[in-house]
Design a protein around this motif. Structure first.
Motif, PDB file in Angstrom:
ATOM      1  N   ASP A 408       0.821  -1.201   0.000  1.00 26.44           N
ATOM      2  CA  ASP A 408       0.000   0.000   0.000  1.00 26.44           C
ATOM      3  C   ASP A 408       0.855   1.251   0.000  1.00 26.44           C
ATOM      4  O   ASP A 408       0.429   2.327   0.338  1.00 26.44           O
ATOM      5  N   ARG A 409       2.145   1.087  -0.312  1.00 27.56           N
ATOM      6  CA  ARG A 409       3.046   2.214  -0.523  1.00 27.56           C
ATOM      7  C   ARG A 409       4.034   1.765  -1.595  1.00 27.56           C
ATOM      8  O   ARG A 409       4.023   0.591  -1.984  1.00 27.56           O
ATOM      9  N   PRO A 410       4.839   2.701  -2.147  1.00 28.05           N
ATOM     10  CA  PRO A 410       5.679   2.326  -3.287  1.00 28.05           C
ATOM     11  C   PRO A 410       6.406   0.991  -3.078  1.00 28.05           C
ATOM     12  O   PRO A 410       7.009   0.769  -2.030  1.00 28.05           O
ATOM     13  N   PHE A 411       6.331   0.125  -4.071  1.00 23.57           N
ATOM     14  CA  PHE A 411       6.938  -1.189  -3.949  1.00 23.57           C
ATOM     15  C   PHE A 411       7.616  -1.620  -5.242  1.00 23.57           C
ATOM     16  O   PHE A 411       7.432  -1.009  -6.287  1.00 23.57           O
ATOM     17  N   TYR A 412       8.423  -2.655  -5.138  1.00 20.65           N
ATOM     18  CA  TYR A 412       9.106  -3.213  -6.293  1.00 20.65           C
ATOM     19  C   TYR A 412       8.437  -4.519  -6.687  1.00 20.65           C
ATOM     20  O   TYR A 412       7.756  -5.138  -5.873  1.00 20.65           O
ATOM     21  N   TYR A 413       8.653  -4.957  -7.900  1.00 19.01           N
ATOM     22  CA  TYR A 413       8.220  -6.295  -8.233  1.00 19.01           C
ATOM     23  C   TYR A 413       9.166  -6.925  -9.239  1.00 19.01           C
ATOM     24  O   TYR A 413       9.979  -6.253  -9.870  1.00 19.01           O
ATOM     25  N   PHE A 431      11.020  -9.394 -16.010  1.00 21.01           N
ATOM     26  CA  PHE A 431      10.630  -7.992 -15.853  1.00 21.01           C
ATOM     27  C   PHE A 431      10.939  -7.551 -14.428  1.00 21.01           C
ATOM     28  O   PHE A 431      10.806  -8.334 -13.487  1.00 21.01           O
ATOM     29  N   MET A 432      11.355  -6.281 -14.299  1.00 20.76           N
ATOM     30  CA  MET A 432      11.583  -5.736 -12.967  1.00 20.76           C
ATOM     31  C   MET A 432      10.872  -4.399 -12.934  1.00 20.76           C
ATOM     32  O   MET A 432      10.953  -3.632 -13.882  1.00 20.76           O
TER      33      MET A 432
END
Lengths: 439, 169
Positions: A408-413, A431-432
């Protein structure tokens, strides 16, 4: 009458009752049907590529179906490349980066480079030439057999410019016959964009709007994937997302799992996607703003897996509550600064670059990547001229505790393929991304 | 399962339904016995076929259809357990009619199946899928929604358990 006949009759009758009930709701169903017809009507068919260009070579090795096996060491080198490059990409707002097309493109260029230009490229790619060639072949072979992931490439050469035949022959397999000679006019611009649409199943519409008079070749590489979640999400849940002090409401996908990853700097969870490549989405929630998803962090995440285990007494497990917002965005990255900061300098320098294996006097300028992703309850579709899974157990497990990972806040994947499930950290990142504004 | 049979099934015709029930009901009941008692397993199996009738999905091959049914069955079992808020006692006697000709044709599998009653969930469903249905760890994991590693763990527990069971045979 035997038992299974009874069951057949019961199913038959209950189906009739349901059909009757549905008819009563007939009008609503009809309007949905109409909407579906309209959508089909708007879909645009892609014309066959290339009106103005001439095909130079056509070749594609047909690979036999079979076990393609990667070496751990080589995959680790590839992940180091992924981490090094992603860490240096400018992240302002939503970002999507696919290391693979860049890796393949640079490998092809390296095969035609010499001297320092080549040394710089190989150093960034973390491999010697022999390993690089066999790894690229293996990657292409592996994804060539795939129904969900597609790797493609094309080479465009200006009329009157000649490229070393040995270079074309060496890379003919990779391009699968898509090497074109053309006049680099407006028509070529159009042809290239049509190729991009075809390679990305229409997800990326355009990559160039004009060709500079000084350009003599255009090399394009692409990766695209479309896969459904192994287990579909039935609906969205309302949730919030906070970035830069602002909170907005978003639609989220919730699932309870029994395993998570803790690298010390971030918590992560995975959702798997259908397909034999072991495609997986990993949502990564950093502990603080200074987090960088680099090569070391990638290893730390996989090493930090916390999962259920079985003993004679039963299964011990955690309850991991995950929340993932749905998102869809496009991302454009310029790659030259990043590559230069990682020591690839000669390749961009007019007069100093040495691509004599391709053509004399050739140098690179401003590579870019256009990428798009759409993550929703059905699955992931992603292209860069380039998509995510989980676990719950049915048994009454012995709970060790609860973990909440709420993006629910900036995140990476990370979206990766895992060729062999037994070696869980031997993954191939596809993919990043970094999300600051899901919509 | 022949394509025509499936078409007839989706039209809601008795022949199609009967063919599908004969082919899959025994397997689904046996699989569901890993979660609930036999009477409930039979009810839930019926529900699985009704769900399939509603979805009218296309399947690329027979295995995809079977996997869809197993996955639906697992969903229904978990929902059932959640709804009734209880862990039903599993039946000690796992015999299901109609399995002998197909899946349990082989003597080794028959013995394994008989010994399975000493296992609890999730080991039962994992053993069923991997050893009796010859699913790969990855395929079984996709049905049971866990990692292949979890299947591996569960099976090694099951193997230890069954070793004592099978040693008397």
């Amino acid at each position: 009458m035997n038992y299974y006949d009874e069951m057949t009759n019961s199913i038959y009758e209950r189906n009739l009752v349901r059909k009757y009930n549905r008819k009563k709701k007939g009008i609503a169903a009809l309007s949905v049907g109409l909407a579906a017809v309209l959508t089909v009507g708007v879909a645009v068919l892609l014309p066959e590529t290339t009106s103005s260009a001439t095909k130079l070579l056509s070749a594609r090795t047909v690979y036999a179906e079979g076990e393609v096996s990667f070496e751990s060491k080589t995959l680790k080198a590839y992940r180091n490349f992924c981490g090094d490059t992603f860490a240096r990409i400018e992240r302002e707002g939503n970002t999507l980066y696919s290391p693979m097309p860049l890796f393949l493109g640079l490998s092809i260029l390296a095969s035609g480079a010499a001297g320092e230009t080549k040394a710089e490229l190989l150093s960034l790619l973390h491999m010697d030439e022999e390993t690089l060639v066999s790894f690229c072949n293996l990657l292409c072979e592996y994804f060539h057999l795939s129904e969900t992931v597609k790797v493609a490439g094309s080479l465009w050469i200006r009329d009157g410019f000649s490229v070393q035949e040995s270079f074309l022959k060496q890379n003919a397999d990779f391009f699968g016959g898509e090497i074109y000679q053309s006049d680099f006019s407006k028509r070529t611009v159009n042809d290239i964009n049509v190729w991009v649409r075809k390679a990305t199943n229409g997800q990326i519409r355009e990559i160039i709007d004009k060709i500079d008079p000084s350009e003599v070749i255009e090399l394009l590489t692409s990766l695209s994937m479309e896969a459904r979640w192994s287990e579909e999400f039935s609906s969205y849940a309302d949730g919030t997302f906070t970035a830069n002090g602002e909170t907005k409401s978003v639609q989220t996908l919730k699932r309870t799992l029994s395993a998570y990853y803790d690298s010390g700097n971030a918590l992560a969870f995975t959702h798997s996607l259908l397909g034999k490549e072991g495609l997986t989405f990993m949502g990564i929630l950093p502990n603080d703003e200074n987090y960088v998803l680099d090569a070391a962090e990638l290893s730390a995440l996989f090493a930090g897996k916390v999962e259920e285990y079985a003993t004679e007494e039963g299964i011990y497990s955690y309850k991991v509550y995950t929340t993932l917002p749905k998102f869809q965005y496009e991302s454009e990255l310029t790659l030259q600064d990043m590559l230069e900061s990682l020591g690839v300098k000669k390749a961009f320098s007019e007069g100093e670059a040495d691509f004599s294996g391709i053509a004399e006097g050739l140098f690179l300028h401003s590579p870019v990547q256009h990428a798009a992703i759409d993550l929703n309850k059905n699955g992931i579709k992603a292209s860069a001229v380039v998509r995510f899974p989980g676990a719950t157990e049915a048994a009454p497990p012995i709970y060790l505790g609860e973990v909440y990972i709420t993006l629910d806040r900036p995140f990476y994947y990370l979206i990766y393929a895992q060729p062999d499930w037994r070696s869980e950290d031997d993954v191939i990142p596809l993919f990043m991304g970094y999300v600051t504004n899901p919509r | 399962m022949k394509e025509t049979g499936l078409q007839s099934f989706f039209k809601g015709e008795k022949e199609g339904i009967s063919a599908l029930v004969e082919a899959y009901a025994p397997r689904l009941i046996a699989f569901l016995c890993g979660y609930v008692g036999k009477a409930d397993a039979e009810d839930l199996t019926e529900e699985c076929f009704l769900t399939l009738l509603e979805r009218k999905r296309r399947f690329p091959n027979e295995k995809a259809l079977r996997t869809f049914l197993y996955r639906t069955a697992k969903h229904k079992a978990l929902n059932f357990l959640r709804r009734t808020k209880r862990q039903t006692a599993l039946d000690e006697n796992l015999s299901v009619n109609g399995l002998e000709e197909g899946i349990l044709a082989d003597e080794r599998k028959k013995r394994l199946y008989a010994a399975m009653s000493s296992l609890t969930e999730p080991a039962r469903s994992a053993v069923w899928l991997v050893y009796l249905e010859d699913y790969s760890y990855r395929e079984a994991a996709s049905v049971l929604n866990c990692s292949p590693k979890a299947i591996d763990n569960t099976l090694s527990y099951a193997k230890r358990k069954l070793k004592t069971e099978l040693s008397d045979l």
